[in-house]
Design an enzyme around this catalytic site. Structure first.
Site, PDB file in Angstrom:
ATOM      1  N   GLY A 192       0.235   6.168 -11.851  1.00 10.46           N
ATOM      2  CA  GLY A 192       0.263   6.330 -10.401  1.00 10.46           C
ATOM      3  C   GLY A 192       0.383   5.003  -9.667  1.00 10.46           C
ATOM      4  O   GLY A 192       1.051   4.910  -8.627  1.00 10.46           O
ATOM      5  N   ASP A 193      -0.245   3.962 -10.209  1.00  7.65           N
ATOM      6  CA  ASP A 193      -0.163   2.630  -9.600  1.00  7.65           C
ATOM      7  C   ASP A 193       1.266   2.090  -9.694  1.00  7.65           C
ATOM      8  O   ASP A 193       1.790   1.507  -8.737  1.00  7.65           O
ATOM      9  CB  ASP A 193      -1.114   1.660 -10.302  1.00  7.65           C
ATOM     10  CG  ASP A 193      -2.512   2.231 -10.453  1.00  7.65           C
ATOM     11  OD1 ASP A 193      -2.906   3.065  -9.616  1.00  7.65           O
ATOM     12  OD2 ASP A 193      -3.203   1.838 -11.401  1.00  7.65           O
TER      13      ASP A 193
END
Length: 307
Positions: A249-250
């Site tokens: 997600g980062d």
């Protein structure tokens, strides 16, 4: 200028074993140490895309110095608040299943929190501030609202990627972008997880209605949904062998912001974001971007149409 803020920084230790067994010495087949924390990961991904950023947040002890030194060796500017204790070290074990062991981190005192808020107040108008990840011990959920208020008053575009429930209270300050995953969306609206795609669409629209300027919901193997006043887009994700989902997600967020800063279209930025998230999930750590051209061929971006 882009700033990232990681209040609960970490070192991530990745290990691989054939099988994790109790009551014996489990010897690893592979290991890797990485400076981590969600905002730290975003700064690293931005650097790989050629986009500069400054990393803010809290660090402590020898492990905190490792994070600071590692980022600066990569050419990433840092402006951390140094606190007492030891920055947490998390362990991710890849075996027949994936195990994630996440520690709490050091206690952050009120005066140290004030130092960080003062640094945020000094961010130049027109900048982007990306606040990502969990909160360390001692830091109240209300700090997310305090940061949103500061950004609104200082004309700083706030991007939020955190599971902290007070995100919903930041909407009155019109954050530039929210990036929740499906579980976080369910928690924000106090709904049972998992949500159907129709429910996710309803929640995304409601976040826009309540004040968010843009919303990107990450959906793992199912890609992403993107919302604004003008757009409702659906992105599919490439499929592959998952190795470690911890930073996906980062990487997705870093790629989206980076490509947007490089004046790519919304559709191109979203496609790169999904491909980079998938590439990271297929790797031990953050994507090195080498497989992105191939993965992009598996990504489709479409205008969402109600059934």
């Amino acid at each position: 200028m882009i700033y990232t803020c990681t209040m609960n920084t970490a070192i991530d230790l990745y290990v691989a074993v054939d099988e994790l067994k109790p009551d014996i010495v489990n010897r690893t087949l592979d290991e890797d140490y990485q400076p981590n924390g969600k905002g730290v990961n975003v700064s690293i991904m931005l650097k790989r895309l050629g986009v500069p950023s400054t990393a803010l947040g809290f660090i402590a002890g020898f492990s905190g110095r490792y994070i600071k030194d590692s980022l600066e060796e990569l050419g990433i500017q840092t402006d951390f608040v140094e606190v007492d204790g030891i920055t947490r070290i998390n362990v991710f074990i890849n075996s027949k299943d994936e195990y994630k062991i996440v520690n709490q981190g050091p206690m952050i005192k009120p005066n140290e929190q004030e130092i960080l808020l003062n640094k945020i107040k000094e961010i130049p108008a027109g900048s982007i501030l990306i606040v990502s990840g969990s909160l360390p011990k001692g830091v109240p959920d209300s700090i997310i609202v305090d940061i949103a208020k500061v950004c609104s008053e200082h004309d700083v575009m706030l991007v939020l990627d955190t599971s902290v429930g007070t995100v919903i209270r930041t909407l009155e300050y019109k954050p530039f972008l929210l990036k929740p995953n499906e579980e976080e969306v369910a928690n924000l609206f106090k709904k049972a997880h998992p949500l159907s795609e129709k429910e996710l669409i309803e929640c995304g629209k409601e976040l826009i209605k309540q004040g968010a300027q843009n919303v990107m919901i990450s959906r793992g193997k199912d890609g992403a949904l993107y919302f604004s006043q003008e757009n409702l887009l659906k992105a599919t994700s490439p499929q592959g062998q998952v190795v470690n989902t911890a930073c996906a997600g980062d990487a997705m967020l870093g790629a989206f912001i980076g490509k947007s800063m490089q004046k790519n279209s919304l559709e191109d930025a979203l496609a790169h974001a999904v491909a980079t998230g998938a590439s990271t999930a297929f790797s031990k750590g953050l994507s090195d971007l080498e497989d992105i051209p191939a993965l992009l061929n598996q990504v489709t971006i479409s205008v969402y149409k109600e059934a």
